[in-house]
Design an enzyme around this catalytic site. Structure first.
Site, mmCIF file in Angstrom:
data_model
loop_
_atom_site.group_PDB
_atom_site.id
_atom_site.type_symbol
_atom_site.label_atom_id
_atom_site.label_comp_id
_atom_site.label_asym_id
_atom_site.label_seq_id
_atom_site.Cartn_x
_atom_site.Cartn_y
_atom_site.Cartn_z
ATOM 1 N N GLU A 42 42.325 -16.319 -6.732
ATOM 2 C CA GLU A 42 41.029 -15.921 -6.176
ATOM 3 C C GLU A 42 40.118 -17.142 -6.256
ATOM 4 O OE1 GLU A 42 37.104 -13.152 -7.096
ATOM 5 O OE2 GLU A 42 39.020 -12.566 -7.992
ATOM 6 N N ARG A 46 31.832 -20.066 -4.852
ATOM 7 C CA ARG A 46 30.734 -20.441 -5.740
ATOM 8 C C ARG A 46 30.517 -21.950 -5.772
ATOM 9 N NH1 ARG A 46 32.019 -16.730 -11.110
ATOM 10 N NH2 ARG A 46 32.481 -14.796 -9.990
ATOM 11 N N THR A 70 34.047 -13.757 -4.170
ATOM 12 C CA THR A 70 32.592 -13.854 -4.024
ATOM 13 C C THR A 70 32.181 -13.888 -2.547
ATOM 14 O OG1 THR A 70 32.737 -15.269 -6.010
ATOM 15 C CG2 THR A 70 30.556 -14.837 -5.138
ATOM 16 N N LYS A 130 37.411 -3.559 -7.028
ATOM 17 C CA LYS A 130 37.180 -4.495 -8.121
ATOM 18 C C LYS A 130 36.049 -3.945 -8.986
ATOM 19 C CE LYS A 130 35.923 -9.371 -8.836
ATOM 20 N NZ LYS A 130 35.916 -10.697 -8.193
#
Length: 211
Positions: A42, A46, A70, A130
């Protein structure tokens, strides 16, 4: 044909949550994780290096299932698809974001924190979500509580998962896999210490295999 409800095909029950500052680290990191028995990454949006890192792994290491983490804005959906991500995850989800992944047929794991959010995403067709941030949301206790009234939803808890509690999470019947950042420490990435990352991946894989 894949769609946003299609579950990613990786086999690992541990999902490394990764922040990369240098795209040059992406491919050796992917090989290090694979050597340790983990076939999923993943790569979170960011950092400015994220999209280039996803693209590098998607092209050079096709056996790695590369997810974009994200993903919080509609515009990012097409960006991660263009980069080569095979699925996406989000710390939360909006209806607009869900509409975007549906339109793009991108496998998606939406983030949830409350029973209401779980029920809302289930109504939209999702059965894998999630739980984030897992520790702040109640951790193991929350997952056990959700399992009774909503047994048909599975979770990938992320946030507060560690080698010390990984097995406890994975033992729960409604936990499909767990995400964590401990597998790819920032100092190991900066130093290019791929052997350390392979060791951490092997340790995590061994823990998961005991469940």
């Amino acid at each position: 044909m894949t769609n946003c409800f299609t579950r990613p095909a990786f086999t690992s029950r541990v999902v490394p949550v990764i922040v990369l500052q240098d795209p040059a680290h992406a491919v050796p990191l992917a090989h290090a994780l694979l050597e340790g028995g983990i076939d999923v990454m993943e790569i979170t949006l960011r950092s400015d290096a994220a999209l280039k890192s996803i693209e590098a792994v998607a092209k050079a290491v096709p056996q790695m299932h590369t997810g974009a983490g994200t993903v919080t804005r509609v515009a990012e959906v097409q960006q991660v698809i263009d980069a080569g991500a095979s699925f996406a995850l989000s710390p939360g989800a909006t209806d607009a974001l869900v509409s975007a992944v549906k339109a793009a047929s991108l496998p998606f794991i939406p983030g949830v924190m409350t029973p209401g959010e779980v029920m809302h995403r289930r109504e939209q067709g999702f059965t894998l979500m999630k739980l984030f941030p897992a520790q702040q949301a109640g951790g193991l206790g929350m997952l056990k509580a959700l399992g009774a009234p909503i047994p048909d939803v599975q979770f990938c808890p992320t946030g507060g998962v560690s080698p010390e509690n990984l097995k406890d999470f994975l033992k729960l019947p409604n936990v499909a896999m767990a995400g964590g950042s401990w597998l790819t420490p920032a100092d190991a990435l900066a130093a290019g210490d791929w052997a350390r990352i392979t060791r951490l991946a092997r340790e995590a894989s061994a823990l998961a295999a005991q469940v």
